[in-house]
Design an enzyme around this catalytic site. Structure first.
Site, short mmCIF file in Angstrom:
data_model
loop_
_atom_site.label_atom_id
_atom_site.label_comp_id
_atom_site.label_asym_id
_atom_site.label_seq_id
_atom_site.Cartn_x
_atom_site.Cartn_y
_atom_site.Cartn_z
N CYS A 1 9.42 3.56 -2.77
CA CYS A 1 10.13 3.47 -1.50
C CYS A 1 11.19 4.58 -1.39
O CYS A 1 11.69 5.07 -2.40
CB CYS A 1 10.81 2.10 -1.36
SG CYS A 1 9.75 0.84 -0.62
N HIS B 1 2.89 -0.49 -3.06
CA HIS B 1 3.23 0.51 -2.04
C HIS B 1 2.04 1.47 -1.84
O HIS B 1 1.59 2.10 -2.81
CB HIS B 1 4.48 1.27 -2.50
CG HIS B 1 5.10 2.10 -1.43
ND1 HIS B 1 6.43 1.99 -1.08
CD2 HIS B 1 4.59 3.07 -0.64
CE1 HIS B 1 6.69 2.85 -0.12
NE2 HIS B 1 5.60 3.53 0.16
N HIS C 1 -0.55 4.23 -1.69
CA HIS C 1 -0.54 5.55 -2.31
C HIS C 1 -1.96 5.94 -2.71
O HIS C 1 -2.83 5.08 -2.82
CB HIS C 1 0.35 5.55 -3.57
CG HIS C 1 -0.15 4.64 -4.66
ND1 HIS C 1 -0.01 3.27 -4.61
CD2 HIS C 1 -0.83 4.90 -5.81
CE1 HIS C 1 -0.56 2.73 -5.69
NE2 HIS C 1 -1.08 3.69 -6.44
ZN LIG Z 1 7.79 0.58 -1.69
#
Ligand SMILES: [Zn+2]
Ligand SMILES: [Zn+2]
Length: 314
Positions: free
Chosen positions: A48, A139, A141
């Site tokens: 993040c 997250h 990616h």
């Molecule tokens: Zn994140």
């Protein structure tokens, strides 16, 4: 690094990467999901915005206040193994982004691929989402691995493409686009790409994206092709999200530095898990839809997303 071990009988390659045993696992991909409830403090996401100091230094980002950021993997499979964080957003992924953001992601793939090919390495860009697809971090990616060469499927494709070229004096993938697959297994055709369901889909709804312009790798796409690629990649992933409720999934980009090869992208949704036949015999069981039925179903959603995206750009 990397240490490849080849099965003596089948030639199947394994990478020994025990250095990865200690990586965080938010998805259960390694079978020991870290439970947030057990931790005194909430889990920090390294990917993040604001947590850049927790990752290795960036090797690429689109701007100081980044939208896409690339850095070396802390637990590499190979000497060159990078993480491409799709955006600062912890939840949103390619099907949710606007076109501009997806073009930025494609540019990151292109930039890092070019960096390694100029060093004489072959590059594979791949994406894992969800524990079943091999992702350990939530997250969104992608990953980039560069090696002197890729044994396994890419090697087999290269050898087959060479034999095909010698026998027919044409390219396997160019012919696949021209051939009957376009009539029966076509998901969507844009100006520069054909999205198809392979006749020998490993699992139902597998897709292959083949560029119409023959090139061994995607580094020399022009601006129009880059934009078309971002749009059709989004549409393909969007179709999986709509059909299977944001499934775990993979995509990968097959590139080679030299002829005869024709770059292409594979997509697979984890609507099944590997069973004994897949693992024990290398035989895949596609039991949800025939390739042509899968193509028909996918095409509705790919078309919807692609055309909406085109409209919003007009
Ligand atoms: Zn994140
Ligand atoms: Zn070709």
């Amino acid at each position: 690094m990397p240490k490849f071990i080849f099965d003596e009988l089948t030639g199947t390659p394994t990478i020994l990467a025990t250095n990865r045993a200690k990586r965080a696992d938010q998805t259960g991909a390694t079978g020991k999901k870290s439970e947030a409830s057990k931790d005194a403090k909430p889990q920090v996401c390294f990917f993040c915005r604001g947590n850049e100091s927790l990752t290795p230094e960036a090797v690429y980002q689109d701007a100081d206040d980044w939208n896409v950021r690339v850095f070396p993997n802390k637990f590499p499979l190979a000497e060159s193994h990078e993480i491409v964080v799709h955006s600062p957003d912890h939840e949103k992924d390619i099907p949710d982004f606007d076109h501009e953001q997806n073009v930025k992601i494609v540019r990151a793939f292109l930039n890092r691929t070019n960096y390694y090919t100029t060093q004489g390495k072959e590059v594979m860009v791949f994406n894992n989402r969800g524990g079943k697809a091999g992702a350990s971090i939530l997250h969104p990616h992608s990953q980039i691995v560069a090696l002197p060469g890729f044994p396994g499927i890419i090697e087999m494709e290269k050898n087959k493409a060479l034999r095909y070229m010698n026998e027919k004096n044409s390219c396997y993938w160019c012919d696949a686009v021209k051939d009957g697959l376009m009539e029966t297994n076509l998901v969507y055709e844009s100006k520069h790409f054909a999205l198809l369901v392979p006749e020998a889909s490993r699992w139902s709804y597998e897709m292959i994206l083949i560029p119409k312009n023959h090139r061994p790798n995607f580094e020399y796409m022009d601006e129009v092709e880059i934009n078309d690629f971002a749009r059709i990649m989004k549409a393909a992933l969007y179709a999986y999200d709509v059909l299977f409720g944001r499934p775990d999934r993979n995509f990968w980009i097959h590139n080679q530095r030299y002829e005869p090869y024709h770059w292409h992208v594979g997509f697979i949704a984890h609507i099944k898990v590997m069973g004994g036949l897949e693992l024990g015999a290398g035989i895949w069981v596609s039991d949800k839809a025939t390739p042509s039925d899968a193509a028909k179903t996918l095409s509705v959603h790919v078309k919807e997303c692609y055309e909406k995206e085109t409209l919003s750009l007009a």
